[in-house]
Design a protein around this motif. Structure first.
Motif, short mmCIF file in Angstrom:
data_model
loop_
_atom_site.label_atom_id
_atom_site.label_comp_id
_atom_site.label_asym_id
_atom_site.label_seq_id
_atom_site.Cartn_x
_atom_site.Cartn_y
_atom_site.Cartn_z
N GLU A 1 0.84 -1.20 0.00
CA GLU A 1 0.00 0.00 0.00
C GLU A 1 0.88 1.25 0.00
O GLU A 1 2.01 1.24 0.49
CB GLU A 1 -0.91 0.05 1.24
CG GLU A 1 -1.87 -1.10 1.36
CD GLU A 1 -1.58 -1.96 2.55
OE1 GLU A 1 -2.48 -2.61 3.08
OE2 GLU A 1 -0.40 -1.99 2.96
N TYR B 1 -7.34 0.98 -5.87
CA TYR B 1 -7.19 2.33 -5.34
C TYR B 1 -8.37 2.66 -4.42
O TYR B 1 -9.45 2.09 -4.54
CB TYR B 1 -7.16 3.35 -6.48
CG TYR B 1 -6.12 3.08 -7.53
CD1 TYR B 1 -6.44 2.35 -8.67
CD2 TYR B 1 -4.81 3.52 -7.38
CE1 TYR B 1 -5.49 2.08 -9.64
CE2 TYR B 1 -3.85 3.27 -8.35
CZ TYR B 1 -4.21 2.55 -9.47
OH TYR B 1 -3.25 2.28 -10.43
N SER C 1 -3.20 3.55 -2.75
CA SER C 1 -2.96 2.55 -3.80
C SER C 1 -2.50 1.25 -3.15
O SER C 1 -1.85 1.27 -2.10
CB SER C 1 -1.88 3.03 -4.77
OG SER C 1 -2.25 4.21 -5.42
N CYS C 2 -2.82 0.15 -3.79
CA CYS C 2 -2.37 -1.16 -3.32
C CYS C 2 -2.03 -1.99 -4.55
O CYS C 2 -2.92 -2.29 -5.36
CB CYS C 2 -3.45 -1.84 -2.50
SG CYS C 2 -3.08 -3.57 -2.10
N ALA C 3 -0.77 -2.35 -4.66
CA ALA C 3 -0.31 -3.12 -5.81
C ALA C 3 0.06 -4.54 -5.37
O ALA C 3 0.83 -4.72 -4.42
CB ALA C 3 0.90 -2.44 -6.45
N ARG D 1 -10.17 -0.08 -9.65
CA ARG D 1 -9.25 -1.21 -9.82
C ARG D 1 -8.69 -1.19 -11.23
O ARG D 1 -9.42 -0.96 -12.19
CB ARG D 1 -10.02 -2.50 -9.55
CG ARG D 1 -9.26 -3.79 -9.68
CD ARG D 1 -10.12 -4.92 -9.12
NE ARG D 1 -9.52 -6.22 -9.41
CZ ARG D 1 -10.00 -7.37 -8.94
NH1 ARG D 1 -11.07 -7.38 -8.16
NH2 ARG D 1 -9.42 -8.51 -9.25
N SER E 1 1.91 -8.07 -6.28
CA SER E 1 3.01 -8.53 -7.12
C SER E 1 3.43 -9.93 -6.71
O SER E 1 3.04 -10.44 -5.66
CB SER E 1 4.21 -7.58 -6.99
OG SER E 1 4.69 -7.57 -5.65
N THR F 1 -3.77 -3.68 -9.35
CA THR F 1 -3.77 -2.58 -8.38
C THR F 1 -5.19 -2.14 -8.07
O THR F 1 -6.04 -2.09 -8.96
CB THR F 1 -2.96 -1.40 -8.92
OG1 THR F 1 -1.61 -1.82 -9.14
CG2 THR F 1 -2.94 -0.24 -7.93
N CYS G 1 -5.02 -3.17 2.68
CA CYS G 1 -5.50 -3.78 1.46
C CYS G 1 -5.56 -5.29 1.68
O CYS G 1 -4.68 -5.87 2.33
CB CYS G 1 -4.53 -3.44 0.33
SG CYS G 1 -4.86 -4.24 -1.22
N LYS H 1 -2.74 -3.88 -13.95
CA LYS H 1 -1.65 -3.57 -13.04
C LYS H 1 -1.79 -4.28 -11.69
O LYS H 1 -0.97 -4.06 -10.80
CB LYS H 1 -1.57 -2.06 -12.80
CG LYS H 1 -1.23 -1.25 -14.03
CD LYS H 1 -1.14 0.23 -13.70
CE LYS H 1 -0.77 1.05 -14.92
NZ LYS H 1 -0.69 2.50 -14.63
#
Length: 121
Positions: A6, A79, A21-23, A71, A25, A77, A95, A75
């Motif tokens: 986040e 938001y 934001s939360c990505a 969303r 991976s 991700t 997140c 990505k």
């Protein structure tokens, strides 16, 4: 290994805005629902917003009309746009996502480390 990271928290005055934001991976085959939760000091963690893989969106009553979840599937991700912030929105925001790391689909729940949002009155 799957990670959720986040960003975007901080200190803001009441009435202001922040965007979290939360990505996701790592080894990701598919993501189902993605969520934002928050936990204020001395309170239980509560779900703030939901964005399912089918596009269904839900909000807690306390944030309806002020917060917007979005969303970007390309990505991985999610938001959270937070407007008209109030002092009671002060919390650590987390997140959460249901992720299948590999085929076949078997989903696990993953959490980010949290980001602090502080709203001063």
């Amino acid at each position: 290994q799957v990670q959720l990271v986040e960003s975007g928290g901080g200190l803001v005055q009441a009435g202001g805005s922040l965007r979290l934001s939360c990505a996701a991976s790592g080894s990701i085959f598919r993501i189902n629902a993605m969520y934002w939760y928050r936990q204020a000091p001395g309170k239980q963690r509560e779900r703030v917003a939901t964005f399912t893989s089918g596009g269904t969106i839900n909000y807690a009553d306390s944030v309806k009309g002020r917060f917007t979840i979005s969303r970007d599937s390309a990505k991985n991700t999610v938001y959270l746009q937070m407007n008209s912030l109030k002092s009671e929105d002060t919390a650590v925001y987390y997140c959460n996502a249901e992720i299948a790391p590999t085929y076949p689909d078997k989903y696990f729940s993953y959490w980010g480390q949290g980001t602090q949002v502080t709203v001063s009155s």
